[in-house]
Motif scaffolding. Structure first.
Motif, mmCIF file in Angstrom:
data_model
loop_
_atom_site.group_PDB
_atom_site.id
_atom_site.type_symbol
_atom_site.label_atom_id
_atom_site.label_comp_id
_atom_site.label_asym_id
_atom_site.label_seq_id
_atom_site.Cartn_x
_atom_site.Cartn_y
_atom_site.Cartn_z
ATOM 1 N N VAL A 258 0.839 -1.208 0.000
ATOM 2 C CA VAL A 258 0.000 0.000 0.000
ATOM 3 C C VAL A 258 0.870 1.252 0.000
ATOM 4 O O VAL A 258 0.605 2.214 -0.732
ATOM 5 N N PHE A 259 1.939 1.239 0.800
ATOM 6 C CA PHE A 259 2.844 2.394 0.839
ATOM 7 C C PHE A 259 3.511 2.623 -0.512
ATOM 8 O O PHE A 259 3.609 3.758 -0.992
ATOM 9 N N LEU A 260 3.973 1.542 -1.147
ATOM 10 C CA LEU A 260 4.608 1.670 -2.457
ATOM 11 C C LEU A 260 3.638 2.213 -3.501
ATOM 12 O O LEU A 260 3.994 3.066 -4.319
ATOM 13 N N LEU A 261 2.399 1.707 -3.478
ATOM 14 C CA LEU A 261 1.401 2.172 -4.438
ATOM 15 C C LEU A 261 1.092 3.646 -4.224
ATOM 16 O O LEU A 261 1.005 4.421 -5.188
ATOM 17 N N LEU A 262 0.918 4.040 -2.960
ATOM 18 C CA LEU A 262 0.610 5.443 -2.674
ATOM 19 C C LEU A 262 1.770 6.358 -3.065
ATOM 20 O O LEU A 262 1.568 7.407 -3.690
ATOM 21 N N SER A 263 2.989 5.959 -2.711
ATOM 22 C CA SER A 263 4.148 6.806 -3.033
ATOM 23 C C SER A 263 4.376 6.878 -4.539
ATOM 24 O O SER A 263 4.688 7.945 -5.078
ATOM 25 N N THR A 264 4.194 5.734 -5.244
ATOM 26 C CA THR A 264 4.361 5.736 -6.700
ATOM 27 C C THR A 264 3.296 6.575 -7.368
ATOM 28 O O THR A 264 3.576 7.344 -8.304
ATOM 29 N N THR A 265 2.041 6.441 -6.896
ATOM 30 C CA THR A 265 0.953 7.246 -7.470
ATOM 31 C C THR A 265 1.189 8.726 -7.242
ATOM 32 O O THR A 265 0.986 9.550 -8.145
ATOM 33 N N LEU A 266 1.624 9.076 -6.038
ATOM 34 C CA LEU A 266 1.913 10.485 -5.743
ATOM 35 C C LEU A 266 3.040 11.006 -6.631
ATOM 36 O O LEU A 266 2.944 12.118 -7.190
ATOM 37 N N LEU A 267 4.092 10.216 -6.793
ATOM 38 C CA LEU A 267 5.223 10.638 -7.624
ATOM 39 C C LEU A 267 4.794 10.809 -9.079
ATOM 40 O O LEU A 267 5.116 11.815 -9.719
ATOM 41 N N LEU A 268 4.040 9.823 -9.614
ATOM 42 C CA LEU A 268 3.601 9.922 -11.006
ATOM 43 C C LEU A 268 2.626 11.073 -11.196
ATOM 44 O O LEU A 268 2.652 11.755 -12.231
ATOM 45 N N GLY A 269 1.748 11.296 -10.202
ATOM 46 C CA GLY A 269 0.804 12.410 -10.309
ATOM 47 C C GLY A 269 1.518 13.750 -10.350
ATOM 48 O O GLY A 269 1.219 14.608 -11.195
ATOM 49 N N LEU A 270 2.481 13.938 -9.442
ATOM 50 C CA LEU A 270 3.243 15.198 -9.435
ATOM 51 C C LEU A 270 4.065 15.348 -10.712
ATOM 52 O O LEU A 270 4.166 16.445 -11.275
ATOM 53 N N THR A 271 4.650 14.222 -11.186
ATOM 54 C CA THR A 271 5.421 14.280 -12.433
ATOM 55 C C THR A 271 4.524 14.637 -13.607
ATOM 56 O O THR A 271 4.909 15.438 -14.477
ATOM 57 N N TYR A 272 3.308 14.072 -13.618
ATOM 58 C CA TYR A 272 2.371 14.355 -14.715
ATOM 59 C C TYR A 272 2.005 15.840 -14.759
ATOM 60 O O TYR A 272 2.084 16.482 -15.813
ATOM 61 N N PHE A 273 1.620 16.394 -13.610
ATOM 62 C CA PHE A 273 1.220 17.805 -13.595
ATOM 63 C C PHE A 273 2.419 18.721 -13.877
ATOM 64 O O PHE A 273 2.266 19.756 -14.542
ATOM 65 N N LEU A 274 3.605 18.329 -13.388
ATOM 66 C CA LEU A 274 4.788 19.133 -13.678
ATOM 67 C C LEU A 274 5.097 19.122 -15.167
ATOM 68 O O LEU A 274 5.347 20.179 -15.773
#
Length: 482
Positions: free
Chosen positions: A207-223
């Motif tokens: 769950v931690f890996l999924l949340l951290s990966t999703t957060l990273l990809l989301g921030l990368t996408y918007f950036l």
């Protein structure tokens, strides 16, 4: 969700960056997890071996103590121990070996059993046999094969062998002292080895890996979306500049590299705008300046006494005037000074062929269902008119077909004329080159048509048909924006 999928294109910079970020996260987490698992598993194996050896030593001491007692006193001492609160493990004397339903094998289980058996084999040399295994509390048999842990009073073994809500496996050791005399020992391993869990990644870690990966990809996408927007505007402006040089300068924003590129584009656009303006003024001046001397030369030619010289002189002046008019027409017709607009291509083609079919059917066209395209209406109409005029004039009749795809709107014009020699298919696009022997043109039309389509990001290709006649194919991109 569907809108998001449409925004994410496989070959876009955003998608590739997200893919690279995801790959980096997966590789980093995979390498880190492998290193962590290898080191922690090694420490855990050493820890469970030490804990199991310690318990095995206590088991051996217990067995040795009961072996030293007379047989008739063993049950009395065991009952006294239970009445006093028991020990850290459950002990009983049985007449037979009880059935043990083992839990699935894991690396931790095998390491623990190996350590227990090794110690007991060394310490208890006067016993008939030794067996050890782990059982789940629900399947644990005590005293007899038909008595389970749940059947005994809670004060007997529950506090010793259960640990709610974990319900860890129970280590069962059975030692045969003599025929029909077995020492039965059941115990829990000490913390933190109570569960024998051999899972590489726990649910909480996933769950931690999924949340951290999703957060990273989301921030990368918007950036990346924020950084790519100026780049898209730059690409759009570069595409539209080929059709409309008079555009407002782009806003210089985004990363420093994008600001530099945008500033360079704005400067380039200004230079090209000045160049085009200077060219228009130059040709306008040439037109104005040449008309007067040509007219003056015509008047002087009339004063020549020789009719032959007068005719040759006028012919040279006609050619000179035709070249000037042709050059001016070429400049004027390829300048697309109009805005993009939605065009119903079927309606435009019908409007072009209507006067051609006034007296007889010379052009055949069957409209097709399609969305309006975005282009410069007068320029596209000029191309269609020029090509259809040539098809009717030199090919006698024409058939027009329209085909649509994701990449192109293709307009095909087939005529029934003699065609063009293969070696001259490209030469006809050059200025002032004509195959016809009449004097009803300057040899500029096809070049102007191709330049207009190039300005729209399309192309014009002509070829000879296998059954005779000429084929002209217009490629118009459908993705231009108003």
């Amino acid at each position: 969700m569907m809108r998001l999928l449409r925004l994410i294109k496989p070959n876009s910079l955003v998608t590739r960056t997200l893919g690279l970020a995801l790959l980096a996260v997966v590789l980093a987490q995979g390498i880190a997890t492998a290193i962590w698992y290898s080191e922690s598993k090694q420490k855990e194996l050493l820890g469970i071996q030490d804990a199991s050896e310690s318990m095995a030593n206590m088991f051996a001491s217990t067995v040795t103590f009961f072996q030293s007692l007379p047989v008739r006193y063993r049950h009395i001492v065991l009952d006294q121990i239970r009445n006093m609160g028991g020990t850290r493990f459950f002990v009983s004397f049985n007449k037979e070996k009880l059935i043990v339903e083992p839990i699935p094998d894991t690396q931790l289980k095998q390491a623990s059993l190996s350590a227990v058996k090794s110690v007991l084999d060394k310490k208890l040399t006067k016993v008939a046999s030794i067996s050890a295994d782990f059982s789940h509390p629900d399947n644990l048999r005590l005293l007899k094969n038909d008595i389970y842990l749940s059947d005994l009073p809670k004060s007997w073994a529950h506090h010793t062998l259960t640990l709610s809500p974990i319900d860890p496996p129970i280590l069962v050791v059975q030692i045969e002292l003599s025929s029909h005399e077995w020492v039965y020992i059941a115990a829990l391993l000490p913390a933190p080895y109570v569960t024998l869990d051999d899972t590489v990644i726990a649910r909480e870690q996933i769950v931690f890996l999924l949340l951290s990966t999703t957060l990273l990809l989301g921030l990368t996408y918007f950036l990346m979306r924020r950084q790519v927007k100026p780049l898209k505007r730059l690409a759009k402006a570069a595409n539209e500049m080929s059709m409309d040089i008079d555009q407002s300068p782009l806003a210089e924003e985004g990363a420093s590299e994008l600001v530099t590129a945008t500033r360079a584009f704005n400067r380039m656009q200004q230079r090209i705008r000045r160049y085009v303006s200077d060219r228009e003024h130059l040709f306008s001046s040439i037109s104005h300046d040449l008309k007067t001397p040509i007219t003056r030369l015509r008047l002087r030619a009339e004063l020549l006494e020789s009719d032959q010289k007068r005719s040759k002189f006028n012919k040279d002046l006609d050619e000179l005037e035709m070249m000037v008019k042709g050059a001016l027409q070429c400049v004027r017709d390829t300048d697309l000074h109009e805005n993009n607009a939605f065009i119903d291509l079927n309606e435009m083609i019908n409007s072009v062929i209507e006067p051609m079919n006034f007296s007889q059917q010379k052009v055949h066209f069957a409209p097709v269902e399609m969305d309006p395209i975005v282009a410069k209406p007068l320029a596209i109409k000029r191309v269609l008119t020029n090509l259809l005029d040539n098809a009717v004039k030199y090919g006698f009749s024409a058939v027009v077909k329209v085909e649509t795809s994701e990449d192109w709107i293709t307009v095909t014009i087939d005529d029934e004329g003699p065609g063009i020699p293969e070696e001259k298919l490209e030469q006809v696009f050059e200025p002032y080159f004509r195959l016809a022997t009449d004097d009803q043109g300057h040899g500029l039309g096809l070049g102007i048509c191709r330049n207009i389509l190039h300005g729209h990001g399309g192309d014009l290709i002509i070829s000879n048909r296998s059954l005779g006649g000429l084929r002209a194919q217009l490629y118009i991109p459908p993705s231009l924006e108003v």
